[in-house]
Every structure is written in C-alpha cells, then in structure tokens.
Design a protein around this motif. Structure first.
Motif, mmCIF file in Angstrom:
data_model
loop_
_atom_site.group_PDB
_atom_site.id
_atom_site.type_symbol
_atom_site.label_atom_id
_atom_site.label_comp_id
_atom_site.label_asym_id
_atom_site.label_seq_id
_atom_site.Cartn_x
_atom_site.Cartn_y
_atom_site.Cartn_z
ATOM 1 N N ASP A 157 0.860 -1.189 0.000
ATOM 2 C CA ASP A 157 0.000 0.000 0.000
ATOM 3 C C ASP A 157 0.896 1.239 0.000
ATOM 4 O O ASP A 157 1.053 1.922 1.019
ATOM 5 C CB ASP A 157 -0.900 -0.027 1.243
ATOM 6 C CG ASP A 157 -1.920 1.099 1.264
ATOM 7 O OD1 ASP A 157 -2.026 1.838 0.254
ATOM 8 O OD2 ASP A 157 -2.606 1.249 2.298
ATOM 9 N N ARG A 160 0.230 4.682 1.639
ATOM 10 C CA ARG A 160 0.215 4.833 3.098
ATOM 11 C C ARG A 160 1.525 4.370 3.724
ATOM 12 O O ARG A 160 1.567 4.034 4.900
ATOM 13 C CB ARG A 160 -0.969 4.069 3.693
ATOM 14 C CG ARG A 160 -2.318 4.644 3.264
ATOM 15 C CD ARG A 160 -3.480 3.848 3.812
ATOM 16 N NE ARG A 160 -3.574 3.913 5.271
ATOM 17 C CZ ARG A 160 -4.506 3.267 5.983
ATOM 18 N NH1 ARG A 160 -5.412 2.520 5.361
ATOM 19 N NH2 ARG A 160 -4.526 3.357 7.292
ATOM 20 N N LEU A 181 -2.480 -3.035 -3.350
ATOM 21 C CA LEU A 181 -3.721 -3.063 -2.587
ATOM 22 C C LEU A 181 -4.904 -2.635 -3.447
ATOM 23 O O LEU A 181 -5.979 -3.233 -3.382
ATOM 24 C CB LEU A 181 -3.597 -2.171 -1.356
ATOM 25 C CG LEU A 181 -4.778 -2.192 -0.387
ATOM 26 C CD1 LEU A 181 -4.295 -2.109 1.058
ATOM 27 C CD2 LEU A 181 -5.733 -1.027 -0.664
ATOM 28 N N GLU A 204 1.278 -3.531 9.278
ATOM 29 C CA GLU A 204 -0.094 -3.184 8.882
ATOM 30 C C GLU A 204 -0.261 -3.125 7.367
ATOM 31 O O GLU A 204 -1.380 -3.257 6.851
ATOM 32 C CB GLU A 204 -0.496 -1.850 9.508
ATOM 33 C CG GLU A 204 -0.751 -1.900 11.005
ATOM 34 C CD GLU A 204 0.525 -2.062 11.829
ATOM 35 O OE1 GLU A 204 1.619 -1.716 11.299
ATOM 36 O OE2 GLU A 204 0.436 -2.533 12.973
ATOM 37 N N GLN A 205 0.817 -2.914 6.630
ATOM 38 C CA GLN A 205 0.724 -2.946 5.164
ATOM 39 C C GLN A 205 0.177 -4.298 4.703
ATOM 40 O O GLN A 205 -0.713 -4.365 3.854
ATOM 41 C CB GLN A 205 2.101 -2.692 4.548
ATOM 42 C CG GLN A 205 2.600 -1.268 4.649
ATOM 43 C CD GLN A 205 2.314 -0.450 3.407
ATOM 44 O OE1 GLN A 205 2.420 -0.929 2.284
ATOM 45 N NE2 GLN A 205 1.951 0.808 3.594
ATOM 46 N N VAL A 207 -1.406 -6.525 6.585
ATOM 47 C CA VAL A 207 -2.746 -6.734 7.152
ATOM 48 C C VAL A 207 -3.797 -6.114 6.236
ATOM 49 O O VAL A 207 -4.813 -6.745 5.900
ATOM 50 C CB VAL A 207 -2.836 -6.145 8.571
ATOM 51 C CG1 VAL A 207 -4.280 -6.205 9.076
ATOM 52 C CG2 VAL A 207 -1.903 -6.891 9.521
ATOM 53 N N ARG A 208 -3.568 -4.865 5.824
ATOM 54 C CA ARG A 208 -4.534 -4.194 4.950
ATOM 55 C C ARG A 208 -4.650 -4.911 3.604
ATOM 56 O O ARG A 208 -5.752 -5.045 3.055
ATOM 57 C CB ARG A 208 -4.137 -2.726 4.737
ATOM 58 C CG ARG A 208 -4.346 -1.842 5.949
ATOM 59 C CD ARG A 208 -4.305 -0.363 5.585
ATOM 60 N NE ARG A 208 -3.010 0.058 5.084
ATOM 61 C CZ ARG A 208 -1.999 0.465 5.855
ATOM 62 N NH1 ARG A 208 -2.148 0.489 7.170
ATOM 63 N NH2 ARG A 208 -0.855 0.855 5.325
ATOM 64 N N TYR A 209 -3.519 -5.350 3.077
ATOM 65 C CA TYR A 209 -3.577 -6.045 1.789
ATOM 66 C C TYR A 209 -4.349 -7.360 1.915
ATOM 67 O O TYR A 209 -5.190 -7.679 1.060
ATOM 68 C CB TYR A 209 -2.172 -6.328 1.244
ATOM 69 C CG TYR A 209 -2.254 -7.028 -0.086
ATOM 70 C CD1 TYR A 209 -2.357 -6.301 -1.267
ATOM 71 C CD2 TYR A 209 -2.302 -8.411 -0.155
ATOM 72 C CE1 TYR A 209 -2.495 -6.944 -2.481
ATOM 73 C CE2 TYR A 209 -2.440 -9.059 -1.368
ATOM 74 C CZ TYR A 209 -2.532 -8.322 -2.535
ATOM 75 O OH TYR A 209 -2.686 -8.969 -3.733
ATOM 76 N N GLU A 211 -6.691 -8.121 3.932
ATOM 77 C CA GLU A 211 -8.120 -7.817 4.037
ATOM 78 C C GLU A 211 -8.691 -7.428 2.684
ATOM 79 O O GLU A 211 -9.804 -7.849 2.327
ATOM 80 C CB GLU A 211 -8.328 -6.691 5.050
ATOM 81 C CG GLU A 211 -8.012 -7.095 6.485
ATOM 82 C CD GLU A 211 -8.016 -5.919 7.442
ATOM 83 O OE1 GLU A 211 -8.063 -4.752 6.970
ATOM 84 O OE2 GLU A 211 -7.952 -6.152 8.671
ATOM 85 N N ALA A 212 -7.952 -6.654 1.907
ATOM 86 C CA ALA A 212 -8.432 -6.232 0.585
ATOM 87 C C ALA A 212 -8.487 -7.384 -0.405
ATOM 88 O O ALA A 212 -9.226 -7.322 -1.393
ATOM 89 C CB ALA A 212 -7.531 -5.125 0.033
#
Length: 250
Positions: A157, A160, A181, A204-205, A207-209, A211-212
C-alpha cells in the motif's frame, strides 16, 4: 530426493539458532557467485543472476531497497544461495531504480516484467519472491503475468507508506495501477510474509492487503521479527520464505 526433503536438510544445516542483527545482510561479504549472469535486455542494469538446480521450478527473486539505486541485488544473494541449496533454482533480478536512467515508475516494473518473460523459457514452473519494495514490484508482476507470489515485508500500500522513496519512485502520488492493494485481489496465489515488529515497512501494510484480497492472500505473521530477518539465512524466519516458495511450486 524430493524438494521437501532437500529443503528440510538445507534448513537444518543453517545455524538458525544464532540471533544477530539481520540488517547486517546489507553489509555482509558477497555470496558465492551464481552460475550465470544473464541479460534480459540491452540496458546495463537489465540482468539477473541464475543459480541452477536439477529441479524444474524456479524462483524469480526481486530485491528491495525503497526502489533506490544505492541498493542492488547483492544483499539478497545469500537467500538465493539458500534457495539453491534447498533445490530451488533462482533468478535474482537487477532492475533500474530511482537514480538510474529510466528507473522509477513505471520503468522499474517494466524491467521486472521483462525479466520474468525472459526466464519463462528456463523453467516450466515459476514463483515470484519479492522483498520490501521488491515485494511491491513482485505483486504487480504477479497480477499482470498470472504467477504465484511470495511477498516478503512488501510495500503493498505505497500511498500509506511513510517513506520518501514513494514520492521519488512515483514522482508524486502513487496511481491506482501502482498500488497492489488497489489491484487486489490479483487472481493468483499470494503468500504474505511479514515481521510484526518491522519498523521499515509496517506490518499493517500486509494486514490491509490481506483484508483487501478477500481471502485470496495468506498472511504469515512472524512474531518478534523485523524487516530483514525473512531474507537472512542466519535468521530462523527465512525458513518460512523458503517453505512458502516451495509450496507454491509444488
């Protein structure tokens, strides 16, 4: 001898109980040379180091370094040697980076895409393995060329990621086509490997990926690990990267 048997034997040979500052991988003495340095293009930086095995699978390895010219493929060669010793051939890709003519967005990605197309003729089965900024390029390459990928501490991501390398690489804000992402899910097998204590590319990079990706990506969390442990063969976390690549090649 099966790939799994060789993998286990190789990992047992590494002194994984030794704990050191894994960032030392950046300044360690060079690894033993590969079997061949092959040019995938006409540019001075369009080449890769091939390490052969008797298997039919090959890992295309994309190094990180915030896409900056000061970081080259040398620091990930030790991991490539570990792959080779485990029975997995590697092609360690060099590419134009920020500070090189034609480097940055999209030239760096174009180089990696070209390198992967070049090595398709060398092995019937490929897996992409990318670390940090190289993980970013590996994820985007996986989507375009429909290949499985192990993304290690990846910049998934970039919009961010609080690093000056992002602005330099994209010459501004990252476009959607430059963000893994934003492209997720990719439609290919994805394994994310990330240290929870990574203070370079935050955990968290991934984690967000994940989830996406709507369940497409598997996230392997490395407790107590930072940014470089997964690519340092003297760190136990590197075992996870080799195992993930072997699984995607099986």
């Amino acid at each position: 001898m099966s790939l799994r048997t060789r993998l286990v034997g190789t990992l047992e040979a590494y002194p994984c109980a030794v704990r050191r500052n894994a960032a030392d991988i950046l300044t360690d003495p060079p690894a033993e040379p590969g079997d061949a340095r092959l040019a995938y293009g006409s540019g001075a930086l369009q080449f890769g180091d091939l390490r052969r095995t008797d298997g039919d699978g090959l890992a295309v390895v994309v190094h990180g370094g915030a896409w900056k010219a000061e970081y080259d493929l040398a620091h990930i060669e030790h991991l490539c040697v570990a792959f080779r010793d485990a029975g997995i051939a590697t092609f360690n890709v060099e590419y134009r980076r920020v500070g090189d003519a034609g480097g940055g967005w999209p030239g760096s990605l174009e180089d990696v895409l070209r390198a992967v197309e070049y090595v398709r003729r060398l092995a019937p089965r490929l897996v992409l393995v990318g670390h940090s900024a190289g993980g970013h390029l590996a994820l985007l390459t996986a989507r375009q060329l429909r290949l499985p990928v192990v993304a290690v501490a990846a910049v998934s991501d970039p919009a961010r990621w609080a690093n000056d390398g992002v602005q330099a690489f994209f010459a501004g804000e990252p476009p959607a086509e430059g963000s893994p992402l934003a492209q997720a899910p990719l439609g290919v097998p994805v394994v994310l490997v990330h240290g929870i204590d990574d203070d370079t590319v935050p955990f968290e990079q991934s984690v967000r990926y994940q989830e996406a990706s709507r369940g497409e990506a598997e996230l392997i969390e490395l407790e107590g690990a930072g940014h470089f442990e997964p690519i340092d063969p003297l760190s136990p976390e590197s075992v996870v990267v080799l195992e993930a690549a072997a699984r995607l090649l099986a």
